[in-house]
Design a protein around this motif. Structure first.
Motif, mmCIF file in Angstrom:
data_model
loop_
_atom_site.group_PDB
_atom_site.id
_atom_site.type_symbol
_atom_site.label_atom_id
_atom_site.label_comp_id
_atom_site.label_asym_id
_atom_site.label_seq_id
_atom_site.Cartn_x
_atom_site.Cartn_y
_atom_site.Cartn_z
ATOM 1 N N GLU A 1 0.828 -1.206 0.000
ATOM 2 C CA GLU A 1 0.000 0.000 0.000
ATOM 3 C C GLU A 1 0.865 1.259 0.000
ATOM 4 O OE1 GLU A 1 -2.437 -0.551 3.424
ATOM 5 O OE2 GLU A 1 -3.814 -1.907 2.404
ATOM 6 N N ASN A 2 1.933 1.264 0.792
ATOM 7 C CA ASN A 2 2.834 2.420 0.829
ATOM 8 C C ASN A 2 3.551 2.596 -0.501
ATOM 9 O OD1 ASN A 2 2.151 3.055 3.435
ATOM 10 N ND2 ASN A 2 3.853 1.910 4.331
ATOM 11 N N ARG A 3 3.946 1.520 -1.082
ATOM 12 C CA ARG A 3 4.655 1.562 -2.367
ATOM 13 C C ARG A 3 3.737 2.099 -3.470
ATOM 14 N NH1 ARG A 3 9.903 0.516 -4.204
ATOM 15 N NH2 ARG A 3 9.709 -0.511 -6.186
ATOM 16 N N LEU A 4 2.485 1.630 -3.487
ATOM 17 C CA LEU A 4 1.536 2.110 -4.496
ATOM 18 C C LEU A 4 1.175 3.572 -4.260
ATOM 19 C CD1 LEU A 4 -0.858 -0.938 -4.917
ATOM 20 C CD2 LEU A 4 0.847 -0.094 -6.530
ATOM 21 N N ALA A 5 1.052 3.964 -3.003
ATOM 22 C CA ALA A 5 0.714 5.356 -2.701
ATOM 23 C C ALA A 5 1.840 6.292 -3.123
ATOM 24 C CB ALA A 5 0.432 5.522 -1.218
ATOM 25 N N ALA A 6 3.077 5.864 -2.992
ATOM 26 C CA ALA A 6 4.209 6.702 -3.390
ATOM 27 C C ALA A 6 4.330 6.774 -4.905
ATOM 28 C CB ALA A 6 5.499 6.147 -2.790
ATOM 29 N N ALA A 7 3.863 5.782 -5.616
ATOM 30 C CA ALA A 7 3.997 5.750 -7.073
ATOM 31 C C ALA A 7 2.904 6.543 -7.777
ATOM 32 C CB ALA A 7 3.968 4.311 -7.562
ATOM 33 N N ARG A 8 1.801 6.791 -7.116
ATOM 34 C CA ARG A 8 0.693 7.511 -7.747
ATOM 35 C C ARG A 8 0.996 9.014 -7.805
ATOM 36 N NH1 ARG A 8 -3.340 4.766 -3.931
ATOM 37 N NH2 ARG A 8 -3.458 2.726 -4.854
ATOM 38 N N PRO A 9 0.761 9.649 -8.953
ATOM 39 C CA PRO A 9 0.934 11.108 -9.004
ATOM 40 C C PRO A 9 -0.255 11.794 -8.349
ATOM 41 C CG PRO A 9 0.299 10.275 -11.154
ATOM 42 C CD PRO A 9 0.480 9.080 -10.247
ATOM 43 N N THR A 10 -0.019 12.947 -7.794
ATOM 44 C CA THR A 10 -1.112 13.711 -7.198
ATOM 45 C C THR A 10 -1.833 14.481 -8.279
ATOM 46 O OG1 THR A 10 0.358 15.548 -6.739
ATOM 47 C CG2 THR A 10 0.078 13.907 -4.998
ATOM 48 N N LYS A 11 -3.034 14.945 -8.000
ATOM 49 C CA LYS A 11 -3.846 15.641 -8.996
ATOM 50 C C LYS A 11 -3.270 17.008 -9.353
ATOM 51 C CE LYS A 11 -8.278 13.585 -7.884
ATOM 52 N NZ LYS A 11 -9.643 13.851 -7.450
ATOM 53 N N ASN A 12 -2.709 17.710 -8.425
ATOM 54 C CA ASN A 12 -2.259 19.074 -8.658
ATOM 55 C C ASN A 12 -0.832 19.149 -9.194
ATOM 56 O OD1 ASN A 12 -4.684 19.975 -7.761
ATOM 57 N ND2 ASN A 12 -4.018 20.212 -5.652
#
Length: 160
Positions: free
Chosen positions: A142-153
């Motif tokens: 979960e931490n790895r996937l959260a770090a790989a996702r770009p933020t919207k802004n």
């Protein structure tokens, strides 16, 4: 130190207390009925196995296997020694009254039930995916996937 060894001592005492209760029931309620004594002994071993399975399940959720398995070995060893060496005096016998074969059969039966209970409890925990290792891997993913996702802004620039 107390937080580590108090649960070990208490659980070993509880397992020995179950044996004491079973021996007293066999001695006073079913003194002349060997089949009833065997039934009481079987129920005692089932209760001990279930308690060990529940404890393995509980500890397996909160701690890694290598940190609680030593505690489990200490519990089983202490309770088994008390059961085999002290328990017969409660029922008015001595540990070797039926010979060395019966003495060692008691040890093997106790070890079989407790090891089987611990394995069963931990395997059930693993099958549900609730063990410490599975939960650690899940958090890592979960931490790895959260770090790989770009933020919207976040602006992304493409270099050409």
């Amino acid at each position: 130190m107390r937080n580590r060894w108090l649960p070990v001592g208490v659980l070993a005492g509880v397992l020995f207390l179950i044996n004491v209760i079973a021996r007293l029931i066999s001695r006073f309620a079913f003194d002349d009925d060997p089949s009833a004594q065997d039934t009481v002994s079987t129920v005692m071993f089932l209760v001990i196995g279930v308690i060990i399975a529940v404890q393995a399940f509980r500890w397996g959720r909160a701690r890694p296997l290598d940190s609680w398995s030593g505690d489990m070995v200490a519990i089983v060893t202490a309770a088994m020694l008390l059961t085999v060496l002290v328990g017969p005096f409660i029922s008015g016998d001595s540990p070797f009254v039926n010979g060395a074969g019966a003495f060692f059969a008691q040890i093997w039966l106790y070890l079989g039930v407790t090891i089987g209970g611990a394995i069963l409890g931990y395997l059930l925990l693993m099958a549900l995916g609730w063990d410490y290792r599975s939960q650690s891997l899940k958090r890592y993913e979960e931490n790895r996937l959260a770090a790989a996702r770009p933020t919207k802004n976040r602006r992304t620039t493409i270099r050409r």
